[in-house]
Scaffold this motif. Sequence first.
Motif, short mmCIF file in Angstrom:
data_model
loop_
_atom_site.label_atom_id
_atom_site.label_comp_id
_atom_site.label_asym_id
_atom_site.label_seq_id
_atom_site.Cartn_x
_atom_site.Cartn_y
_atom_site.Cartn_z
N GLN A 139 -11.46 26.41 -35.93
CA GLN A 139 -10.14 26.85 -35.49
C GLN A 139 -9.02 26.00 -36.12
O GLN A 139 -8.26 25.31 -35.44
N PRO A 140 -8.88 26.06 -37.46
CA PRO A 140 -7.98 25.14 -38.16
C PRO A 140 -6.51 25.31 -37.83
O PRO A 140 -5.74 24.35 -37.92
N TYR A 141 -6.08 26.52 -37.44
CA TYR A 141 -4.66 26.72 -37.19
C TYR A 141 -4.21 26.24 -35.81
O TYR A 141 -3.04 26.43 -35.44
N ARG A 142 -5.12 25.62 -35.06
CA ARG A 142 -4.68 24.96 -33.84
C ARG A 142 -4.60 23.45 -34.05
O ARG A 142 -4.46 22.68 -33.09
N ALA A 143 -4.66 23.00 -35.31
CA ALA A 143 -4.59 21.57 -35.63
C ALA A 143 -3.22 21.01 -35.26
O ALA A 143 -2.19 21.68 -35.39
N GLY A 148 0.14 43.42 -36.28
CA GLY A 148 -0.90 43.22 -35.28
C GLY A 148 -2.07 42.41 -35.82
O GLY A 148 -2.61 41.55 -35.12
N LEU A 149 -2.47 42.66 -37.08
CA LEU A 149 -3.58 41.92 -37.67
C LEU A 149 -3.20 40.46 -37.92
O LEU A 149 -4.04 39.57 -37.76
N VAL A 150 -1.95 40.21 -38.30
CA VAL A 150 -1.50 38.82 -38.46
C VAL A 150 -1.58 38.09 -37.12
O VAL A 150 -2.09 36.96 -37.03
N ALA A 151 -1.08 38.74 -36.07
CA ALA A 151 -1.13 38.12 -34.74
C ALA A 151 -2.57 37.90 -34.30
O ALA A 151 -2.91 36.85 -33.74
N ASN A 205 -7.70 31.65 -33.58
CA ASN A 205 -7.79 30.19 -33.57
C ASN A 205 -7.59 29.59 -32.19
O ASN A 205 -7.82 28.38 -32.01
N PHE A 206 -7.17 30.40 -31.24
CA PHE A 206 -6.88 29.88 -29.91
C PHE A 206 -7.82 30.46 -28.85
O PHE A 206 -7.55 30.32 -27.65
#
Length: 468
Positions: A270-274, A410-413, A419-420
């Motif tokens: 989950q790298p985008y929760r860094a 929607g796909l971006v979100a 990641n969360f």
Amino acid sequence: MLFPTLGFGLFFLVVYAVAWSLQLSNEWRKIALLLASWFFYGAWDGRFVALLIASAVVNWALARAIVASPKPGVRRGLVTLGVVANLTVLGFFKYVGFFSEQLADLLGLIGLARDVPLLTALLPVGISFFTFQAISYLVDVHRGKVPAAGLLDLTLLMSFFPHLVAGPIVRASDLLPQFATAPRANRGRATAGLLLIVWGLFKKTVIASELASALVDPAFFDPSARSSFDLLIGAYGYAVQIFCDFSAYTDMAIGIAALLGYTFPRNFDQPYRARSLQDFWRRWHISLSSWLRDYLYIPLGGSRGGTAFVCRNLMLTMVLGGLWHGASWNFIIWGGWHGAVQCWERVWRTERPRWWRPLPVWAAVFVTFHIVLIGWIFFRAPTFADATGFFAGLAALDFRNTLVTPLSLGLVALGIGINFLPAHWLPRLATRLRHWPAPVLGLALGATVLVVDAMRPAGIAPFIYYRF
């Protein structure tokens, strides 16, 4: 041969059946897997199978010589020779064209323009991955962390098709002990593997492929023709695309290996929760970041010494990590950006005023994500001029929408939201599903695959990391 295709599915069914039918003879099982791996690699270009075999034989011989030599100086010389030899092969195929172009430009700048022949070489798929794997093997043999392997085991380690073309970079210490005995069928491991494959199929074929064709490729193809809003959402889209594309490949690679009875290390967390860039690199492409740490950053001196010394090591590591991705100034700038921000983070941790309160977690995650996003623009843009044009388009503050659709938003979100999810949600789901009756589980997974296939756009683009 792409993972999410019918051709690969038929290939894997044959390999699966043969591998488990040879469970009582581990040597023949490994030979069958090796031959299957060469067939898999040869599906792109059969000529490079010889390169793969030659690389394994040379590294096998060097490791044997390192172990056999009683003199430390000779052992150091042999491991140095091996590292140089591996990097020379990698450099020839991957960087000869780039450096010949730079030489021609340099001669032109100093008034010595000549007709320098442009040297190019066809890039073997996955050469960066199996080269780094060979280097880590030689260094670990020299350090005494792993014994010198037999030729069959080492060749299979470097050729094993699940990780061959896009990682993860599986080290000898992780996989060679598993080759020592034939694996036993394990329902829990198989269930987890199947879930990873289905999850990877969804991320690749539905999220990454749709965003690539409908949003990202048009935005980056000609930034001057797009509004600032299009470019902004396109940049977010690429952050999601590269995460879903690459993590999907490694999920499927781990799942395929699990179905064959082998365990690969996790490559994404989950790298985008860094909360910082250092934290990001503990979560993103973990096999590469740990490789750079153990075989480049620490040998350079690591975190021992003053701040300037540590920052030098960080910058060298990240710039060379950027260059590993490809022969382009954009990759070097991308690596330098990550190195510079990590240096700033280190300085700030030690020099910030005592009264300065750390950012709330949500703010730290938000800032870190957008620092990564800036780097992705350099990573995706074909040239430096394209990257600067992209940033100029963002700065124009033109909020017309000519590209973005509700589906792409929607796909971006969804891609960021992945990641969360609760940590380790997929292994927990596998633990629950392992108790389902096999026919019911098979029907459920089969139905899921059909739904995913119905949702995906036409065609399957190659995985982004195939070219590295």
